[in-house]
Write an enzyme that holds these catalytic residues in place. Structure first.
Site, PDB file in Angstrom:
ATOM      1  N   GLU A 487      -5.503   1.402  -8.933  1.00 26.02           N
ATOM      2  CA  GLU A 487      -5.654   0.598 -10.113  1.00 26.02           C
ATOM      3  C   GLU A 487      -6.398   1.658 -11.460  1.00 26.02           C
ATOM      4  O   GLU A 487      -6.210   2.484 -11.527  1.00 26.02           O
ATOM      5  CB  GLU A 487      -5.822  -1.474 -10.725  1.00 26.02           C
ATOM      6  CG  GLU A 487      -5.148  -0.878 -11.547  1.00 26.02           C
ATOM      7  CD  GLU A 487      -4.953  -3.120 -11.699  1.00 26.02           C
ATOM      8  OE1 GLU A 487      -5.337  -4.113 -12.626  1.00 26.02           O
ATOM      9  OE2 GLU A 487      -5.763  -3.599 -10.558  1.00 26.02           O
ATOM     10  N   GLU A 759     -14.998 -10.193 -10.180  1.00 27.26           N
ATOM     11  CA  GLU A 759     -13.857  -9.584 -10.996  1.00 27.26           C
ATOM     12  C   GLU A 759     -12.629 -11.651 -10.769  1.00 27.26           C
ATOM     13  O   GLU A 759     -12.609 -12.054 -11.574  1.00 27.26           O
ATOM     14  CB  GLU A 759     -12.795  -9.589  -9.855  1.00 27.26           C
ATOM     15  CG  GLU A 759     -10.877  -9.569 -10.695  1.00 27.26           C
ATOM     16  CD  GLU A 759      -9.573  -8.505 -10.752  1.00 27.26           C
ATOM     17  OE1 GLU A 759      -8.726  -8.637 -10.899  1.00 27.26           O
ATOM     18  OE2 GLU A 759      -9.857  -8.527  -8.999  1.00 27.26           O
TER      19      GLU A 759
END
Length: 906
Positions: A487, A759
């Site tokens: 990502e 996260e």
């Protein structure tokens, strides 16, 4: 004799007065002695330093010359401002003769203080321009002359040339489709990595400028450049997404040499160059790099190297209209870290622990036989059993592969990739691993660290450490969500929530200015902002509330932090386009359409049927951010003098808030989504009338207590949670949230051994198992936004809107939480501002530092001025301190520059 002595004394006294203010930290376009300024708008900044209090600037004089000796003599100046009566010492515009491309200029400044005393001239500083016009480029784009194979090995380009005279100076201008590393005469050009950086390449492709004078010599010279696919044509995001900007890999280079006799020579990339491949067999951002030392071309960047068997090059006619000079700090090497532990896992794998989750790579020293292969894999965590864990990297292979040539000790490190890791697994080395052979190096944008923060609580100090390292790892060239999996994209929502925290810890002025220009460049014609910048997800990935609002939030936050309205000028049309998009999507001023991420990754309680589930209506959130962006547009329009827009959007804002009340608020003030995030956003963005705010804050606190004093917010609610609590008088609740150590909380990851921000609130569960590996990064800065509350509220360092950029400083600490000490400092463009408070012997001790050429309003935690002493004196006896008022447990004081020591009797 007396007259003579009197003259001497007068001169000495005059000299002492003359020297009371020193000028330091001279900046040009926010940089120290920058090379490669691509705009004719040049702005100067300097700091005043003095050991006196209440020092202000009353005037300044700047002079600029093409020659340092002539500058100091005040002769043949390009600009002499003369005495300007102003206290401005930040962003002073150059107003001299027109600047020329590829030219070095020297400048210095002197100032008058508020007593009319004149400083010495500062030490000279310099800046060098780049190319102002596209036709300044004489170089041609070149590509390898061989067929690009499936594996896409890194091509190498070479040019030998002769410098016939004594060299005075030389500047190299370089860019590429892909990434590049350059050498001249066997020495690396610059210390930047991942150049030319990542931008919206089709619209904005950066080039870098380097002073290479010391790399050249009279006679034969050689240039060599290696390219990597990088972000330009490598895999990005998912589903085989590659070649986003083009399939080619190309170089553009222009070297301008100035000789001591004034003549010039230009060396350019053109059809005379040679190309081949070397030891970099493959390179990918996600998958890593393979280097085969057997294919190394020794001494290929030295003159005299035999390149007769190399291929030629192909010239291409790419447009140069998208070329821009670099304004942000490039990625560079920073901290180096040695292994803290060598592990043999239960599976028998050889693993090294560096003790810190970082972004960069490992430098390897190794001996072996020809063809021996060393493989290094990267991971953030070990699993519950203590084995190497890479499942959360998804498709990213994150592997360095090194093939030895067998010629003694060899050194390896990647060129065009990076990894997010704390642990490495090493294969191919026989016997035990020697820790001395492995060194991890952190690589991130070369931003100056500006903020410090420490407290009496070790876990909070570790939280601050984690916030800083999360920022370092994800500010490599764009503000990415995560640095390890497949990502690593510039997610807009993550960046906007973290931007105030980011601007405290590091100077991100140029870094985010560059990125925001890409936000505007990639913004869709209808005003939507893509989810990620640069946009690699396509035309449908955009328009989510809280994400697209990056277009309004970051420019305003940067204006507050650095005091530069230029970013508002640059981004205003983008800001307005986003607000207009929401306006057009609305019906009766209610925006309840579109697809939104909402309060991303909020806490989900186990008992969703309890009625306390943390699910906030996404359209309620959208309406709040619609109002917030409209307010920021109004505020920006006021700064820029756009009175028509102020009137128009002020009227619109009232309608937006009216629609919110009608749709989402009961007559008694209850929100249809009774969640922490709903109340936090409604309160933070002033969606409720004054009469309903107190009870809304009470409902927020009741909700928090129902979660046993835990938060339940996600990406959009969390940044404002403690700010709202403090605003409405609930410091005690804010501290309880900050100090929670059980899930969900900021300290839960700290308790679990985190060295960066996670996260998810529970990326690793209490039983040491992991959350869903499909989305479970252990280096994701968004929740680190709590740092902004710690700096601005806990310690109290802030700026007023009537003196942004800390020209008018606000200091108001909020003491509580059982802390006995808290301290923070910030290097502003004016100098260091700091505050610390300490509880000792039934007193509060507070030490404040205010930089010269600023003023501060300091709120001292005391019931009355009588309870306060400054440096042992009652306030009435201290010159220069003005008492404003006493209110809500604070005594407000007006201070000028200097250091102050307050003692407050509790």
């Amino acid at each position: 004799m007396k007259k003579f002595i009197g003259i001497i004394l007068f001169q000495c006294i005059g000299f002492l007065s003359f020297s009371q203010v020193n000028l330091k930290q001279l900046l040009c376009n926010n940089c120290t002695n920058p090379i490669g300024i691509g705009t004719s708008r040049v702005r100067f900044t300097w700091q005043l330093h003095s050991n006196k209090r209440n020092v202000m600037q009353s005037g300044y004089e700047i002079r600029v010359s093409e020659s340092e000796p002539l500058l100091q003599q005040g002769k043949k100046l390009e600009w002499n401002s003369g005495k300007i009566l102003s206290d401005q010492s930040v962003y002073v515009d150059y107003k001299g003769s027109p600047l020329q491309s590829n030219k070095k200029y020297y400048w210095q400044v002197r100032v008058w203080d508020n007593e009319g005393k004149l400083s010495d001239w500062s030490q000279p500083a310099f800046f060098q321009t780049a190319f102002f016009q596209t036709n300044d480029w004489k170089a041609k784009w070149i590509q390898p002359g061989f067929i690009d194979s499936v594996g896409q090995p890194s091509p190498m380009f070479r040019k030998q040339f002769t410098a016939k005279k004594k060299i005075k100076s030389a500047t190299a201008y370089i860019t590429a489709h892909g990434l590049y590393e350059a050498q001249i005469n066997g020495q690396r050009v610059g210390d930047a990595y991942f150049t030319p950086g990542w931008t919206s390449y089709n619209k904005r492709l950066q080039y870098q400028a380097y002073d290479v004078t010391n790399l050249l010599k009279k006679g034969s010279n050689a240039i060599g450049v290696t390219l990597g696919s990088g972000w330009y044509r490598g895999h990005l995001a998912w589903g085989g997404n590659k070649n986003i900007y083009g399939k080619d890999i190309s170089l553009l280079l222009q070297l301008i040499i100035t000789y001591t006799d004034g003549t010039m020579q230009t060396i350019v990339s053109d059809g005379s160059w040679k190309s081949t491949t070397g030891s970099v067999i493959s390179s990918s951002i996600y998958d890593g790099e393979t280097i085969d030392d057997r294919a190394q071309k020794a001494d290929w960047t030295l003159p005299g190297y035999d390149d007769s068997k190399w291929s030629g090059v192909k010239m291409e006619s790419f447009s140069n209209d998208n070329l821009i000079a670099t304004i942000n700090e490039p990625a560079k090497k920073h901290e180096t870290i040695k292994p803290v532990k060598v592990i043999t896992t239960p599976k028998g794998e050889k693993v090294i622990d560096f003790g810190q989750n970082l972004v960069g790579w490992v430098m390897l020293k190794v001996k072996g036989n020809t063809g021996d292969t060393v493989i290094i894999k990267h991971a953030e965590v070990l699993d519950k059993e203590g084995n190497f864990y890479t499942t959360n990297l998804r498709a990213a292979k994150a592997t360095s592969t090194y093939i030895l040539n067998g010629k003694g000790e060899e050194y390896f490190e990647p060129h065009f990739t990076y990894y997010g890791f704390r642990y490495i697994k090493v294969e191919g080395i026989k016997g035990a691993l020697n820790p001395e052979d492995f060194t991890a190096v952190a690589i991130y944008a070369d931003m100056k660290e500006t903020g410090t923060f420490s407290t009496s609580n070790a876990m909070i100090n570790q939280l601050q450490h984690n916030i800083q390292w999360g920022q370092k790892g994800n500010f490599l060239d764009v503000p990415t969500d995560c640095p390890q999996r497949d990502e690593r994209l510039g997610w807009t929502g993550d960046a906007q929530v973290f931007s105030p925290t980011a601007s405290f810890n590091m100077n991100v002025n140029n870094f985010l200015d560059k990125w925001m220009k890409d936000v505007a460049a990639d913004q869709f014609p209808d005003g939507r902002v893509p989810h990620v910048i640069p946009n690699v997800l396509g035309p449908d990935a955009g328009g989510s509330t809280g994400w697209s609002d990056v277009s309004t939030i970051i420019p305003w936050n940067m204006y507050l932090a650095y005091g530069d309205k230029q970013i508002l000028e640059d981004q205003y049309s983008s800001m307005k386009a986003w607000v207009e998009y929401m306006h057009k999507q609305s019906h009766n001023n209610l925006w309840n359409t579109g697809t939104h991420f909402g309060d991303w990754l909020f806490y989900r309680p186990d008992d969703d049927n309890s009625g306390r589930a943390a699910v906030t209506d996404k359209y309620l959130i959208a309406q709040c951010f619609y109002a917030h962006s409209t307010q920021l547009l109004i505020s920006s329009a006021k700064v820029l003098g756009k009175t028509d827009d102020v009137d128009y959007y002020t009227d619109l804002l009232q309608k937006i808030k009216g629609a919110f009340l009608k749709e989402y608020v009961t007559p008694n003030g209850r929100l249809v989504s009774s969640t922490q995030t709903a109340y936090v956003l409604a309160l933070n963005f002033d969606m409720l009338p004054e009469s309903l705010r107190t009870q809304a804050a009470e409902r927020l606190v009741e909700n928090i207590k129902s979660y046993n004093n835990h938060l339940s917010t996600g990406f959009l609610g969390t940044p404002y949670l403690c700010h709202v609590l403090t605003r409405f008088g609930y410091d005690d609740v804010a501290y309880k949230l900050l100090l929670q150590t059980t899930y969900p909380s900021w300290l839960y990851p700290v308790k679990m051994g985190a060295t960066t921000i996670w996260e998810r609130w529970d990326g690793e569960k209490p039983d040491s198992t992991f959350e869903n590996p499909g989305m479970n990064s252990f280096n994701h800065y968004a929740y680190g936004a709590i740092g902004d509350w710690m700096y601005r509220k806990m310690v109290g360092l802030d700026t007023y809107e009537d003196g942004v950029g800390y020209k008018h400083i606000k200091i108001q600490p909020h003491i509580g939480g059982g802390f006995t000490y808290a301290s923070a400092s910030l290097q502003t463009y004016y100098g260091k501002v700091s505050n610390s408070w300490k509880i000792e012997n039934h007193k509060i001790l507070m030490d404040v530092e205010i930089p010269a050429n600023t003023k501060a309003t300091v709120f001292v935690p005391a019931e009355s001025a009588d309870a306060i002493k400054e440096s042992g004196n009652v306030l009435s006896q201290v010159l220069g301190i003005k008492l404003k008022n006493s209110k809500d447990g604070y005594v407000a004081l007006e201070l000028g520059s200097g250091t102050y020591h307050f003692e407050i009797q509790k």
